[in-house]
Design a protein around this motif. Structure first.
Motif, mmCIF file in Angstrom:
data_model
loop_
_atom_site.group_PDB
_atom_site.id
_atom_site.type_symbol
_atom_site.label_atom_id
_atom_site.label_comp_id
_atom_site.label_asym_id
_atom_site.label_seq_id
_atom_site.Cartn_x
_atom_site.Cartn_y
_atom_site.Cartn_z
ATOM 1 N N LEU A 34 -41.775 -9.399 26.398
ATOM 2 C CA LEU A 34 -43.166 -9.647 26.759
ATOM 3 C C LEU A 34 -43.275 -10.074 28.219
ATOM 4 O O LEU A 34 -44.140 -9.594 28.948
ATOM 5 N N SER A 35 -42.380 -10.961 28.658
ATOM 6 C CA SER A 35 -42.368 -11.385 30.065
ATOM 7 C C SER A 35 -42.106 -10.191 30.980
ATOM 8 O O SER A 35 -42.767 -10.026 32.010
ATOM 9 N N PHE A 36 -41.153 -9.362 30.596
ATOM 10 C CA PHE A 36 -40.798 -8.173 31.374
ATOM 11 C C PHE A 36 -41.993 -7.225 31.451
ATOM 12 O O PHE A 36 -42.296 -6.681 32.517
ATOM 13 N N LEU A 37 -42.692 -7.047 30.332
ATOM 14 C CA LEU A 37 -43.867 -6.175 30.284
ATOM 15 C C LEU A 37 -44.987 -6.704 31.177
ATOM 16 O O LEU A 37 -45.613 -5.934 31.913
ATOM 17 N N ILE A 38 -45.219 -7.999 31.151
ATOM 18 C CA ILE A 38 -46.276 -8.595 31.980
ATOM 19 C C ILE A 38 -45.955 -8.409 33.466
ATOM 20 O O ILE A 38 -46.824 -8.029 34.253
ATOM 21 N N ILE A 39 -44.702 -8.649 33.844
ATOM 22 C CA ILE A 39 -44.297 -8.454 35.243
ATOM 23 C C ILE A 39 -44.456 -6.985 35.632
ATOM 24 O O ILE A 39 -44.948 -6.671 36.720
ATOM 25 N N HIS A 40 -44.075 -6.080 34.743
ATOM 26 C CA HIS A 40 -44.222 -4.636 34.981
ATOM 27 C C HIS A 40 -45.690 -4.276 35.227
ATOM 28 O O HIS A 40 -46.008 -3.555 36.172
ATOM 29 N N ILE A 41 -46.575 -4.794 34.396
ATOM 30 C CA ILE A 41 -48.004 -4.495 34.531
ATOM 31 C C ILE A 41 -48.548 -5.054 35.837
ATOM 32 O O ILE A 41 -49.318 -4.384 36.539
ATOM 33 N N ILE A 42 -48.163 -6.271 36.198
ATOM 34 C CA ILE A 42 -48.638 -6.886 37.446
ATOM 35 C C ILE A 42 -48.193 -6.062 38.650
ATOM 36 O O ILE A 42 -48.997 -5.758 39.542
ATOM 37 N N ILE A 43 -46.923 -5.679 38.684
ATOM 38 C CA ILE A 43 -46.414 -4.868 39.805
ATOM 39 C C ILE A 43 -47.140 -3.531 39.867
ATOM 40 O O ILE A 43 -47.538 -3.072 40.946
ATOM 41 N N ALA A 44 -47.359 -2.901 38.713
ATOM 42 C CA ALA A 44 -48.032 -1.601 38.682
ATOM 43 C C ALA A 44 -49.476 -1.710 39.175
ATOM 44 O O ALA A 44 -49.941 -0.861 39.939
ATOM 45 N N ILE A 45 -50.181 -2.756 38.776
ATOM 46 C CA ILE A 45 -51.571 -2.931 39.203
ATOM 47 C C ILE A 45 -51.650 -3.199 40.703
ATOM 48 O O ILE A 45 -52.486 -2.616 41.404
ATOM 49 N N ILE A 46 -50.777 -4.062 41.206
ATOM 50 C CA ILE A 46 -50.770 -4.345 42.646
ATOM 51 C C ILE A 46 -50.457 -3.075 43.436
ATOM 52 O O ILE A 46 -51.098 -2.786 44.448
ATOM 53 N N ALA A 47 -49.471 -2.303 42.980
ATOM 54 C CA ALA A 47 -49.111 -1.057 43.675
ATOM 55 C C ALA A 47 -50.271 -0.068 43.654
ATOM 56 O O ALA A 47 -50.572 0.568 44.669
ATOM 57 N N LEU A 48 -50.942 0.045 42.526
ATOM 58 C CA LEU A 48 -52.063 0.976 42.422
ATOM 59 C C LEU A 48 -53.221 0.560 43.326
ATOM 60 O O LEU A 48 -53.768 1.389 44.066
ATOM 61 N N ILE A 49 -53.578 -0.707 43.312
ATOM 62 C CA ILE A 49 -54.668 -1.194 44.172
ATOM 63 C C ILE A 49 -54.308 -0.994 45.644
ATOM 64 O O ILE A 49 -55.145 -0.556 46.436
ATOM 65 N N SER A 50 -53.068 -1.279 46.000
ATOM 66 C CA SER A 50 -52.627 -1.090 47.380
ATOM 67 C C SER A 50 -52.664 0.377 47.776
ATOM 68 O O SER A 50 -53.044 0.712 48.904
ATOM 69 N N TRP A 51 -52.274 1.240 46.877
ATOM 70 C CA TRP A 51 -52.273 2.669 47.135
ATOM 71 C C TRP A 51 -53.689 3.176 47.371
ATOM 72 O O TRP A 51 -53.945 3.939 48.303
#
Length: 103
Positions: A34-51
């Motif tokens: 669950l922790s790994f999934l949350i970190i994955h989602i946070i990184i993906a959202i930040i990358a998408l917004i930045s993109w």
């Protein structure tokens, strides 16, 4: 294409019981996954917004014929960081798949 695969995977995962059901069958700790999934989602959202930000900024400069400003801006550095974020997110997604279905 990628978004289609992600959507199909997510729908299939939810129809067949969801993350919780698959994590019960895994040998990996639920808390860790669950922790790994949350970190994955946070990184993906930040990358998408930045993109999206980088793309919109480039389009504005292109329309105003100010392409020389890109060289003096942090466009290239931000692009490399976005690439890193997308790469890490992709690798983490593969790890989540392995955690849920192979371990």
């Amino acid at each position: 294409m990628t978004i289609t695969i992600i959507i199909v995977f997510e729908i299939g995962l939810r129809i067949s019981g969801g993350f919780l059901e698959y994590s019960k069958a895994s040998n990996i700790s639920y808390t860790f996954m669950l922790s790994f999934l949350i970190i994955h989602i946070i990184i993906a959202i930040i990358a998408l917004i930045s993109w999206v930000y980088l793309f919109i900024t480039f389009i504005k400069l292109y329309r105003n014929k100010q392409l020389e400003q890109i060289k003096s801006s942090n466009h290239k550095k931000l692009g490399k960081l976005i690439f890193l974020g997308l790469t890490i997110s992709s690798l983490m997604g593969v790890c989540i798949y392995l955690f849920l279905f192979l371990f």
